[in-house]
Design a protein around this motif. Structure first.
Motif, PDB file in Angstrom:
ATOM      1  N   ALA A   1       0.825  -1.207   0.000  1.00  0.00           N
ATOM      2  CA  ALA A   1       0.000   0.000   0.000  1.00  0.00           C
ATOM      3  C   ALA A   1       0.859   1.258   0.000  1.00  0.00           C
ATOM      4  O   ALA A   1       0.583   2.219  -0.736  1.00  0.00           O
ATOM      5  CB  ALA A   1      -0.928  -0.007   1.213  1.00  0.00           C
ATOM      6  N   ILE A   2       1.917   1.277   0.804  1.00  0.00           N
ATOM      7  CA  ILE A   2       2.801   2.450   0.871  1.00  0.00           C
ATOM      8  C   ILE A   2       3.438   2.725  -0.491  1.00  0.00           C
ATOM      9  O   ILE A   2       3.465   3.877  -0.961  1.00  0.00           O
ATOM     10  CB  ILE A   2       3.898   2.234   1.938  1.00  0.00           C
ATOM     11  CG1 ILE A   2       3.283   2.210   3.334  1.00  0.00           C
ATOM     12  CG2 ILE A   2       4.960   3.325   1.858  1.00  0.00           C
ATOM     13  CD1 ILE A   2       4.217   1.686   4.406  1.00  0.00           C
TER      14      ILE A   2
ATOM     15  N   LYS B   1       4.776  11.160  -2.158  1.00  0.00           N
ATOM     16  CA  LYS B   1       5.591  10.561  -1.099  1.00  0.00           C
ATOM     17  C   LYS B   1       5.399  11.226   0.259  1.00  0.00           C
ATOM     18  O   LYS B   1       5.780  10.654   1.281  1.00  0.00           O
ATOM     19  CB  LYS B   1       7.067  10.601  -1.499  1.00  0.00           C
ATOM     20  CG  LYS B   1       7.408   9.703  -2.676  1.00  0.00           C
ATOM     21  CD  LYS B   1       8.905   9.682  -2.946  1.00  0.00           C
ATOM     22  CE  LYS B   1       9.247   8.711  -4.074  1.00  0.00           C
ATOM     23  NZ  LYS B   1      10.690   8.641  -4.357  1.00  0.00           N
ATOM     24  N   THR B   2       4.863  12.443   0.272  1.00  0.00           N
ATOM     25  CA  THR B   2       4.668  13.140   1.552  1.00  0.00           C
ATOM     26  C   THR B   2       3.200  13.186   1.957  1.00  0.00           C
ATOM     27  O   THR B   2       2.830  13.943   2.846  1.00  0.00           O
ATOM     28  CB  THR B   2       5.224  14.567   1.482  1.00  0.00           C
ATOM     29  OG1 THR B   2       4.513  15.299   0.470  1.00  0.00           O
ATOM     30  CG2 THR B   2       6.706  14.564   1.163  1.00  0.00           C
ATOM     31  N   SER B   3       2.373  12.410   1.325  1.00  0.00           N
ATOM     32  CA  SER B   3       0.933  12.469   1.565  1.00  0.00           C
ATOM     33  C   SER B   3       0.549  11.844   2.906  1.00  0.00           C
ATOM     34  O   SER B   3       1.295  11.055   3.499  1.00  0.00           O
ATOM     35  CB  SER B   3       0.177  11.747   0.443  1.00  0.00           C
ATOM     36  OG  SER B   3       0.490  10.361   0.461  1.00  0.00           O
TER      37      SER B   3
ATOM     38  N   VAL C   1       0.542   7.998   2.748  1.00  0.00           N
ATOM     39  CA  VAL C   1       1.843   7.368   2.982  1.00  0.00           C
ATOM     40  C   VAL C   1       2.172   7.377   4.473  1.00  0.00           C
ATOM     41  O   VAL C   1       2.644   6.378   5.036  1.00  0.00           O
ATOM     42  CB  VAL C   1       2.946   8.072   2.174  1.00  0.00           C
ATOM     43  CG1 VAL C   1       4.318   7.542   2.575  1.00  0.00           C
ATOM     44  CG2 VAL C   1       2.713   7.878   0.679  1.00  0.00           C
ATOM     45  N   ALA C   2       1.907   8.505   5.121  1.00  0.00           N
ATOM     46  CA  ALA C   2       2.175   8.598   6.569  1.00  0.00           C
ATOM     47  C   ALA C   2       1.360   7.558   7.331  1.00  0.00           C
ATOM     48  O   ALA C   2       1.874   6.894   8.239  1.00  0.00           O
ATOM     49  CB  ALA C   2       1.843   9.998   7.068  1.00  0.00           C
TER      50      ALA C   2
ATOM     51  N   LEU D   1       8.334   4.394  11.646  1.00  0.00           N
ATOM     52  CA  LEU D   1       7.608   5.351  12.471  1.00  0.00           C
ATOM     53  C   LEU D   1       8.255   6.729  12.454  1.00  0.00           C
ATOM     54  O   LEU D   1       7.559   7.747  12.510  1.00  0.00           O
ATOM     55  CB  LEU D   1       7.503   4.821  13.904  1.00  0.00           C
ATOM     56  CG  LEU D   1       6.583   3.600  14.060  1.00  0.00           C
ATOM     57  CD1 LEU D   1       6.773   2.954  15.419  1.00  0.00           C
ATOM     58  CD2 LEU D   1       5.125   4.002  13.867  1.00  0.00           C
ATOM     59  N   LYS D   2       9.579   6.786  12.369  1.00  0.00           N
ATOM     60  CA  LYS D   2      10.250   8.092  12.262  1.00  0.00           C
ATOM     61  C   LYS D   2       9.855   8.796  10.969  1.00  0.00           C
ATOM     62  O   LYS D   2       9.609  10.004  10.948  1.00  0.00           O
ATOM     63  CB  LYS D   2      11.773   7.910  12.318  1.00  0.00           C
ATOM     64  CG  LYS D   2      12.307   7.554  13.699  1.00  0.00           C
ATOM     65  CD  LYS D   2      13.813   7.302  13.647  1.00  0.00           C
ATOM     66  CE  LYS D   2      14.352   6.877  14.994  1.00  0.00           C
ATOM     67  NZ  LYS D   2      15.800   6.570  14.948  1.00  0.00           N
ATOM     68  N   ARG D   3       9.799   8.036   9.876  1.00  0.00           N
ATOM     69  CA  ARG D   3       9.346   8.614   8.599  1.00  0.00           C
ATOM     70  C   ARG D   3       7.897   9.067   8.701  1.00  0.00           C
ATOM     71  O   ARG D   3       7.532  10.145   8.230  1.00  0.00           O
ATOM     72  CB  ARG D   3       9.485   7.598   7.469  1.00  0.00           C
ATOM     73  CG  ARG D   3      10.916   7.337   7.001  1.00  0.00           C
ATOM     74  CD  ARG D   3      10.907   6.360   5.827  1.00  0.00           C
ATOM     75  NE  ARG D   3      10.114   6.880   4.714  1.00  0.00           N
ATOM     76  CZ  ARG D   3       9.598   6.129   3.740  1.00  0.00           C
ATOM     77  NH1 ARG D   3       9.792   4.813   3.759  1.00  0.00           N
ATOM     78  NH2 ARG D   3       8.904   6.675   2.756  1.00  0.00           N
TER      79      ARG D   3
END
Length: 966
Positions: free
Chosen positions: A456-457, A466-468, A471-472, A495-497
């Motif tokens: 999914a990611i 990529k910053t949506s 994605v988070a 989790l950091k990302r």
């Protein structure tokens, strides 16, 4: 103009100054009671009207945009259930009456021949000059239908979503909220109402009991009743405030689009409308002008005084700022929760309302509506996108109900349809993959869940960015899943990302500062769990504290996810040796769970769920929409429990750091002080030579070295964030001027640096809240003591201070467990420099108190001593003036002794030494240095100290030229 903004802004008048509450009245909707008859027809209001199954009547009150009575009569000859979706539009057949937009979902069960009546939450979808619907008017009818301009309709829907989001993350502060006194009265009324309701219910359930017995039984529940009342009132007032700001934002947007001056909403129009409304009220009540102050001109118009005008300017400016923020947020990327626009299609309406019912924890209603949506969508064939949407949403509903087999069935079918119609690499497929991953996670099938989340990611990164948020969310799910699989190292990377993206996508306040959402707190909590699993308890505790601060503000202190965070804090503080703190956190978590879920449902809190999912379960258990179903099916999924060890002790201070700031000589010489720099130098000298602070662990910034940039750099960038660890003690001392709130249009307090321009506080001062936020967010220590010798000046006769009103208030900066704030005076007092010796009175007695008991006095004891001595000297030497030091403490565990020796001291660091070479600060007593950063810049009027004993009387008249700090 029959209706103006002030019809909704002006409700109460201040007799002291024109501090109007600016409250838009609203009446909470009262849903029509479900009729006790079998319902064999489910339809939408649009379809029911088209097929002549119902008749519709709408009534307003001619005043309010948020109150509308809707009467729906069932003419079908059989029971009917009518779905009315949010954003449905009611069109009047008159251009002189507002078009109203329904701002909530309603489902009405109506028996044949009966009429259901409910009061709706609505917003005006017409410019502000158009009057609302009257209570009754011959020939006025309303029709349900689309908004004439679909683009504007979409903008209104986005503004409503933006208002709800910004309210949740605290963007509106305390603006438009009732005063403390008014809130207390509302809570009392809510308590009385709930007590009456419970007594009546008790008597109904126990017919053999009398009223006295019922009152005694209810009295035992008073504590929980009061807590519930406080939460209910707070939530209601916050929602009301969000609706008020949302309405103004819609009118602002409509005014901008029309370009007509009469439709405009600006700060100027807000002020003008308020003054017009006050004029009308004064004309009706001539005695009102005596209460208000101000004057009336020859035409009978109210003319505010200069002070009233200033207060009105500040208030309307703040309101306009958040209204404008709401409009801007409605068009920004990342905004979620935008309700779909209603259509004639029943399938779409059932699905939209069902999804929102699910989000509110109404699983019974959601299941019925989503199942109906699936049945409707089947008519259009498997290639129709509505079918896979309904199946996916229904699968999520069953997932929360822990009916995993049925959830799997619906999600699998949705996945196959989307792969066939949209393609295997589509965002639609990724959405279902993510939901299937959650199902696998809840059933402890971690490897397949990892694969689904990873897939999914990857798709989301290609399709939505990529910053949506998508994605988070996927990264958060993957990281949590890896931790459940005991792979915390891998999980922490994801989790950091996720945390970085979550912060990027947060909304901002009126000044552009990021406002953390509950999702940020959720990721922080999951990352803290990972750190805890890895044995990094210090890092975990810091993240838990951050998450707790965010969620208490956004979700209220009773949300079940708060209990999850507190459980984590109980565990890591236990591992750190803080037995008392650990037990406190555990107790708080248990109390929340029992209070909001009930003793019989405590297993729910152990589910590894998101903030939103916990919120849905909370709503479900509370039965906020009248759900009576058992929670047994939900409890079936509570197999994952958490064990926490709380048998630990208080942990020692490993190292100590201090940033000491004092400014006597300013760039603007008109605001110079006498002893502030000397106070700081004396305090730094004490720390190194008497309080066991290493010389390179103390940094002193005085006079021209204490610029705004250097202060913020040492506090939030170059030094303290690099050296302070969670088990360390951080002490910050600040001696300078402090501005009052009324010197700034945003009612903000400022600390004054060397280069601060008193006419440009926002640009050159240090916002008190920003100062506090830096301490909280940038300094990785659980023990912080902030000492501020700063307030206002000019309150005493003959003083030549900077400002003339409120100064630093300790309550604004005390944050979180393990932080203590000591201020030199109350918020409305001056902080005086001594007439007897060359120090500030506050710093003099602070040092004297710290030296008691061989420098081993506890800080609470030091404060009590200092408070008494400061008040005594100032009152004697300053002709009855008052200076009362203030303390705000969130300290838990053993009392603090500043001079305690560090258990595990470490070397300091250098970052360029802004004042002198690394040798540090020379001291008068030893010639040695205090810290590797700076040296004191001695004030031009500084001389060797000739301090007298504290009880000595002045030999001559007190030096009235000595100034209080401002």
């Amino acid at each position: 103009m029959r209706t103006t903004i002030t019809k909704f802004l002006v409700r109460k008048l201040s007799a002291v100054a024109l501090m109007l509450p600016l409250v838009l009245s609203s009446v909470a909707p009262v849903l029509a009671q479900d009729v006790p008859v079998p319902v064999n027809q489910l339809t939408t209001l649009r379809q029911a009207l088209k097929s002549n199954q119902v008749k519709l009547k709408v009534q307003g009150d001619g005043i309010n945009t948020t109150k509308l009575s809707l009467q729906v009569t069932n003419t079908s000859g059989q029971p009917i259930k009518v779905v009315i979706p949010q954003n449905e539009v009611l069109h009047p057949n008159s251009l002189s009456v507002q078009t109203m937009l329904i701002n909530q979902d309603i489902v009405l069960s109506i028996a044949a021949g009966e009429t259901a009546i409910c009061n709706l939450k609505t917003v005006c979808a017409s410019p502000k000059t158009v009057p609302p619907p009257p209570a009754a008017q011959e020939g006025l009818n309303f029709e349900v239908g689309d908004y004439k301009n679909a683009q504007l309709w979409s903008q209104i829907a986005a503004i409503i979503a933006a208002g709800k989001e910004l309210e949740t993350v605290g963007a509106f502060g305390t603006l438009l909220m009732p005063s403390k006194e008014a809130m207390a009265k509302l809570v009392d009324e809510e308590v009385q109402s709930e007590v009456k309701r419970r007594i009546e219910k008790y008597l109904s359930d126990n017919p053999t009991q009398n009223k006295e017995q019922a009152e005694a039984a209810v009295q035992q529940e008073m504590e929980s009743i009061k807590i519930l009342a406080e939460r209910t009132v707070s939530r209601r007032e916050r929602h009301k405030r969000a609706e008020q700001i949302t309405q103004l934002a819609i009118w602002r947007m409509l005014g901008i689009n029309s370009g007509k001056p009469q439709d405009s909403v600006t700060q100027s129009t807000l002020e003008s409308d308020i003054i017009k409304e006050l004029t009308e009220q004064i004309k009706r009540d001539k005695t009102l002008i005596a209460k208000l102050g101000g004057t009336v001109d020859k035409n009978g118009n109210f003319v505010p005084s200069d002070k009233q005008k200033q207060a009105l300017d500040e208030r309307t400016s703040a309101i306009f700022d958040v209204v404008d923020l709401t409009v801007r947020r409605s068009s920004e990327a990342g905004l979620t929760g935008i309700a779909t626009l209603p259509k004639d299609d029943t399938c779409d309406t059932f699905c939209s309302v069902g999804e929102r019912a699910f989000a509110q924890g109404d699983f019974a209603e959601a299941q019925e509506l989503l199942s109906s949506a699936v049945a409707e969508a089947e008519k259009f064939g498997e290639a129709d996108a509505r079918l896979s949407r309904a199946l996916n949403s229904l699968g999520l509903c069953y997932l929360d109900m822990t009916r995993y087999d049925v959830a799997q069935e619906n999600l699998d079918r949705a996945l196959k349809l989307r792969e066939k119609v949209n393609g295997a690499d589509s965002k639609e497929v990724a959405e279902v993959d993510n939901n299937l991953g959650l199902l696998k996670q809840l059933t402890a099938q971690y490897p397949p869940a990892n694969q689904l989340f990873t897939t999914a990611i990857a798709i989301f990164e290609k399709t939505v960015g990529k910053t949506s948020d998508s994605v988070a969310g996927g990264l958060n799910n993957l990281g949590k899943n890896l931790c459940l699989e005991n792979k915390a190292d891998e999980g922490s990377a994801s989790l950091k990302r996720a945390l970085a993206l979550a912060i990027i996508n947060c909304p901002s306040d009126v000044k552009g500062n990021k406002l953390y959402t509950p999702f940020v707190a959720e990721v922080e909590t999951n990352l803290a769990e990972a750190y805890s699993q890895m044995g990094k308890n210090d890092e975990a505790a810091t993240l838990y504290q951050k998450a707790l601060s965010t969620d208490v503000k956004a979700l209220s202190g009773d949300h079940p996810f708060i209990a999850k965070i507190l459980d984590g804090l109980a565990y890591v503080t236990g591992k750190q040796g803080q037995t008392a703190e650990s037990e406190t956190f555990k107790k708080q978590a248990d109390e929340i769970r029992e209070r909001v879920l009930g003793q019989e449902n405590l297993e729910l809190a152990s589910l590894p769920l998101s903030t939103a999912a916990f919120g849905r379960l909370w709503d479900y258990v509370e039965g906020k929409k009248g759900i009576k179903a058992s929670v047994a099916v939900v409890k079936a999924g509570s197999g994952l429990t958490m064990s926490r060890d709380t048998t630990l002790v208080n942990r020692p201070i490993k190292d100590k750091w201090a940033l000491v700031i004092g400014i006597s000589q300013f760039k603007d010489k008109s605001i110079n002080l006498q002893y502030a720099a000397k106070d700081a130098s004396d305090f730094a000298d004490y720390l190194v030579h008497e309080a066991n602070f290493a010389p390179d662990h103390v940094r002193l910034l005085t006079n021209e070295k204490a610029t705004r940039t250097e202060i913020m750099s040492q506090l939030g960038d170059n030094w303290l964030p690099r050296v302070a660890n969670p088990d360390d003690l951080v002490l910050i001392f600040f001696s300078s001027h402090g501005s009052p709130t009324n010197m700034d249009v945003g009612s903000i307090n400022y600390l004054v640096a060397y280069d601060t321009d008193k006419t440009k506080l926002f640009a050159t001062g240090i916002q008190l809240q920003e100062f506090a936020d830096l301490i909280k967010k940038r300094i990785n220590s659980q023990r912080v003591v902030l000492v501020m010798d700063a307030c206002h000046s000019g309150a005493a006769v003959g003083a030549k201070g900077l400002f003339r009103d409120l100064g630093v208030d300790a309550t604004q900066v005390a944050q979180g467990s393990g932080q203590m704030v000591i201020c030199s005076s109350g918020a409305n007092q001056s902080s005086w420099e001594s007439a007897r010796y060359k120090n500030g009175v506050f710093t003099h007695y602070l040092l004297e108190g710290l030296r008691k008991d061989g420098n081993k006095a506890k800080l609470a004891t030091v404060f009590d001593f200092m408070k008494a001595k400061v008040g005594e000297e100032v009152q004697m030497d300053r002709h009855g003036a008052r200076q009362t030091p203030a303390l705000q403490s969130k300290w838990q565990g053993n009392d603090l002794v500043i001079s305690v020796k560090p258990a595990e001291p470490r070397p300091g660091i250098a970052d360029g030494d802004p004042n002198v070479p690394r040798g540090g600060i020379p001291t008068a007593s030893s010639g040695k240095s205090v810290g590797g950063a700076v040296t004191p810049v001695k004030p031009s009027n500084a001389k060797p100290s000739t301090a007298k004993p504290a009880n000595a009387k002045p030999a001559v008249k007190a030096n009235v030229s000595a100034k209080p700090k401002s």
